[in-house]
Design a protein around this motif. Structure first.
Motif, short mmCIF file in Angstrom:
data_model
loop_
_atom_site.label_atom_id
_atom_site.label_comp_id
_atom_site.label_asym_id
_atom_site.label_seq_id
_atom_site.Cartn_x
_atom_site.Cartn_y
_atom_site.Cartn_z
N ASP A 140 -3.46 6.27 16.64
CA ASP A 140 -4.66 6.03 17.44
C ASP A 140 -5.74 7.09 17.19
N THR A 141 -5.29 8.28 16.84
CA THR A 141 -6.28 9.33 16.54
C THR A 141 -6.89 9.14 15.14
N GLY A 174 -10.19 -3.29 7.22
CA GLY A 174 -10.74 -3.97 8.40
C GLY A 174 -9.73 -4.69 9.28
N TYR A 175 -8.49 -4.18 9.36
CA TYR A 175 -7.53 -4.79 10.28
C TYR A 175 -7.90 -4.43 11.72
N PHE A 218 0.85 -1.19 0.00
CA PHE A 218 0.00 0.00 0.00
C PHE A 218 0.89 1.25 0.00
N SER A 219 0.28 2.36 -0.40
CA SER A 219 1.00 3.63 -0.27
C SER A 219 0.08 4.59 0.48
N GLY A 220 0.63 5.67 0.94
CA GLY A 220 -0.20 6.65 1.66
C GLY A 220 -0.26 6.33 3.14
N LEU A 221 -1.31 6.84 3.78
CA LEU A 221 -1.43 6.72 5.24
C LEU A 221 -1.72 5.28 5.65
N THR A 222 -0.92 4.78 6.60
CA THR A 222 -1.16 3.42 7.12
C THR A 222 -2.59 3.34 7.69
N ALA A 223 -3.01 4.40 8.40
CA ALA A 223 -4.33 4.37 9.04
C ALA A 223 -5.44 4.20 8.00
N ASP A 224 -5.30 4.82 6.83
CA ASP A 224 -6.33 4.66 5.78
C ASP A 224 -6.38 3.21 5.33
#
Ligand code: ADP
Length: 159
Positions: A107-108, A82-83, A70-76
């Motif tokens: 976390d935020t 659904g992890y 993946f690229s970009g924000l890990t959170a996205d």
């Protein structure tokens, strides 16, 4: 319900330190995905395709492990897929400082209920990083025992 865990990194290349964390996390969770971080700004030794191939080869004996990127924000990526858990390895106090900040920031951004979980590095491997492996390898030093044999062979073949 199955617990889906994610372990991210550049894996440029996979080391025995990563492999140790992967084996332990695969025992703890139903499903573990290795998320290769694609960052065009970061110069890598191996292409994404090479890293995918090396990971699949080195991990084929572990049943519940998958490889993705993946690229970009890990959170996205975490929220969209659904992890439930993001696994990180801690080698030393420097890792702790950086990882604490990242975990608190993430976390935020994570959807509710996602946890970052830390596994302490095996002392046998706590001095290993992909960068030090590349540096020693490129200068002709031995990295035997520090990366999986399949990775070492791949590196020798493609160097
Ligand atoms: P990147 O290549 O994106 O910088 P790293 O390989 O440094 O990624 O790190 C990916 C994850 O693996 C991090 O949680 C890091 O702390 C962990 N890690 C890296 N090397 C080791 C090791 N030798 N033992 C245990 N964990 C490790």
């Amino acid at each position: 319900m199955k617990t889906k865990a994610l372990y991210t990194g550049s894996f440029d290349p996979l080391t025995n330190g990563h492999l140790d964390i992967i084996k332990r996390a695969a025992r703890l969770y139903d499903e573990l995905t290795l998320g290769i971080i694609v960052n065009p700004q970061k110069k890598s030794m191996f292409t994404l395709e090479e890293r995918q191939q090396m990971l699949i080869e080195a991990l084929k004996s572990i049943e519940n492990v998958k490889v993705d990127h993946f690229s970009g924000l890990t959170a996205d990526y975490v929220n969209d897929n659904g992890y439930d858990v993001v696994v990180r390895g801690l080698r030393n106090a420097a890792d702790f400082g950086y990882e604490l900040q990242m975990a608190q920031m993430n976390d935020t951004l994570f959807r509710d209920g996602v946890e970052t979980v830390f596994l302490m590095a095996d002392p046998k491997y706590s001095f290993i990083s992909s960068s030090v492996i590349k540096e020693v390898f490129l200068l002709g030093g031995s990295i035997e025992g520090l990366v999986p044999d399949t990775i070492l062979e791949y590196m020798k073949r493609n160097a």
